[in-house]
Design a protein around this motif. Structure first.
Motif, mmCIF file in Angstrom:
data_model
loop_
_atom_site.group_PDB
_atom_site.id
_atom_site.type_symbol
_atom_site.label_atom_id
_atom_site.label_comp_id
_atom_site.label_asym_id
_atom_site.label_seq_id
_atom_site.Cartn_x
_atom_site.Cartn_y
_atom_site.Cartn_z
ATOM 1 N N HIS A 1 -0.744 -1.561 4.450
ATOM 2 C CA HIS A 1 -1.325 -2.463 5.457
ATOM 3 C C HIS A 1 -1.727 -3.759 4.780
ATOM 4 O O HIS A 1 -2.482 -3.761 3.815
ATOM 5 N N HIS B 1 4.205 2.582 2.960
ATOM 6 C CA HIS B 1 3.039 2.675 3.859
ATOM 7 C C HIS B 1 1.926 1.779 3.323
ATOM 8 O O HIS B 1 1.099 2.187 2.512
ATOM 9 N N ASP C 1 -0.752 4.161 1.490
ATOM 10 C CA ASP C 1 -1.579 3.813 2.658
ATOM 11 C C ASP C 1 -2.630 2.776 2.262
ATOM 12 O O ASP C 1 -3.776 2.842 2.690
#
Ligand SMILES: [Zn+2]
Length: 461
Positions: free
Chosen positions: A61, A59, A316
């Motif tokens: 970005h 996860h 994340d």
């Protein structure tokens, strides 16, 4: 010479076992575990070290479009470099389909950014925000068939959210073509209502980000995502769970027989909503969604990690620079929390935080650490057993950890392209010293020692 590399005298851990053994590597793969290994291009002495599967961060970005005037801090080079220094050998970023655009074109462009730039292997998730007939009928099935078997949908963020009908339609395509769906669970209407009310009251500082995204908004959306998956009969992943009420929803759905993968992240173990109250707008450094909660919810997340409720521990990583007009302190963001970009960096600190707070403090054991940080990611997203374990024939993706290292986390020592870490000043025990990707050392002695040789891992059902 039978082996290119032998990692000798270490304590090996997998998701199942801890044992002393030498590891022999040939042709980028693990060729022998234990026994005598004469003749090697190189030997690394791992005495007093743990020899673990390289971390998989599923996860992350990277270089993702983030709204007008806002720029994500990391591209593939800096994000995956930081990942490697933090003990990872595979990361899974998200290709975002912006509304009104083609998912297939977005994927082509996004994958091109990674070409020759990645220091870890990669697997791509697909974010669908605009499920047009073209996307659901052609583009998504074709991308899934190519080996990109995970699709993310958002219940929040005005530019990305999908309503229940759109989520059901996307889930249905995923089920028919053999992909998993990951869901960001927060109720956007609740958040919009509370944000409006906060703005009217002049409550615009970063702290309001946490108060306008309460546990109830996450709990309800989690229940709804699980319900939609139950109706479609699709295995789903509930990402970045932050609290006990959402955990209870997952436990109840599992008791009904649903196939659910559950994920949590470092920010829900060691940060709190109070961090968003820090002076001089510094609370903006901790703005992420769902927001960090309180001590009781942190404890609920630890219980979930121990009990096996959580399968995945991911970062994340979603990096924005703090002192930057394109980051946290953008002009609109300085006027209202509603314009502070959501997300925090954490790709390099994920594993050391769980190793130190979890393994070294006796909350979880080493096999559980390996499961939560590598093996279960490979299993969930179709990379196992090539990735995520130490076994004959698996890719030789290995992190050698020194449990004696004591470190204070400082952004100055990290390798991402943000300008802060939310974990500044945190003391940790244990750090990965040597990181090996498919048999080639990538990080050694605190230095990057290989070219960017990361490859894409296609996942075939
Ligand atoms: Zn995310």
């Amino acid at each position: 010479m039978p082996f290119d590399l032998v990692i000798a005298n270490g304590t090996v851990a997998t998701a199942a076992d801890v044992f002393k053994a030498d590891i022999g590597i040939a042709g980028g793969r693990i060729a022998q575990i234990g026994g005598t290994m004469e003749g090697a291009g190189r030997r690394i002495d791992a005495s007093g070290r743990y020899v673990l599967p390289g971390g998989i961060d599923s996860h992350v970005h990277i270089a993702q479009a983030s709204g007008p005037g806002i720029v994500m801090a990391d591209g593939f080079d800096s994000a995956t470099r930081a990942a490697a220094f933090g003990g990872n050998t595979t990361v899974m970023p998200f290709c975002l389909q912006e509304r009104g655009t083609s998912l297939a074109a977005a994927f082509r462009d996004y994958r091109a950014l990674a070409d020759g730039a990645s220091h870890t292997d990669l697997g791509f998730h697909l974010i669908v925000t605009d499920p047009t007939p073209q996307v659901l009928g052609q583009e998504l099935p074709a991308l899934i068939a190519e080996g990109h078997r995970s699709v993310k949908v958002f219940m929040t963020y005005e530019a990305m959210r999908m309503d229940d009908a759109a989520i059901l339609a996307t889930m249905d395509v995923a089920r028919r073509h053999g992909a998993k769906v990951m869901v960001h669970c927060e109720n956007e209407d609740v958040i919009a209502f509370l944000s409006e009310r906060a703005a009217e009251a002049g409550d615009v500082a970063p702290r309001a980000h946490a108060t306008t995204r309460p546990v109830a908004a996450e709990r309800e959306a989690t229940h709804r995502a699980l319900t939609l998956a139950e109706v479609v009969d699709l295995p789903i992943v509930i990402v970045h769970v932050s609290n006990g009420a959402a955990i209870d929803e997952i436990a109840r759905a599992r008791a009904r027989g649903l196939d659910i993968t559950a994920e949590t992240c470092p920010q829900y173990l060691v940060l709190q909503a109070d961090d968003l109250s820090r002076d001089n707008w510094e609370g903006a450094k901790y703005v992420c969604s769902p927001p960090p909660r309180d001590a009781a919810e942190q404890e609920a997340c630890w219980r979930g990690l121990r009990s096996g409720l959580f399968d995945l521990f991911s970062s994340d990583h979603c990096p924005f620079r703090y002192d930057d007009v394109q980051g946290k302190r953008n002009p609109a963001g300085l006027r209202s929390f509603r314009h502070i970009p959501n997300g925090i960096p954490g790709i390099e600190t994920r594993l050391p935080i769980l190793f130190s707070e979890g393994v070294m403090k006796g909350r979880i054991d080493l096999p559980r650490f390996v499961a939560l940080t590598a093996t279960n990611h490979a299993r969930t997203y179709g990379m196992y057993p090539r990735k995520g374990t130490i076994a004959i024939g698996a890719d030789a993706d290995i992190a050698i950890w020194n449990p004696e290292i004591r470190k204070t986390i400082r952004h100055a020592d990290l390798h991402d392209a943000a300008d802060y870490t939310p974990y500044e000043g945190m003391e940790v025990n244990g750090w990965p010293e040597t990181v090996v990707l498919r048999g080639t050392p990538v990080v050694e002695d605190g230095r990057l020692v290989a070219d960017a040789a990361g490859r894409e891992v296609l996942r075939h059902g």
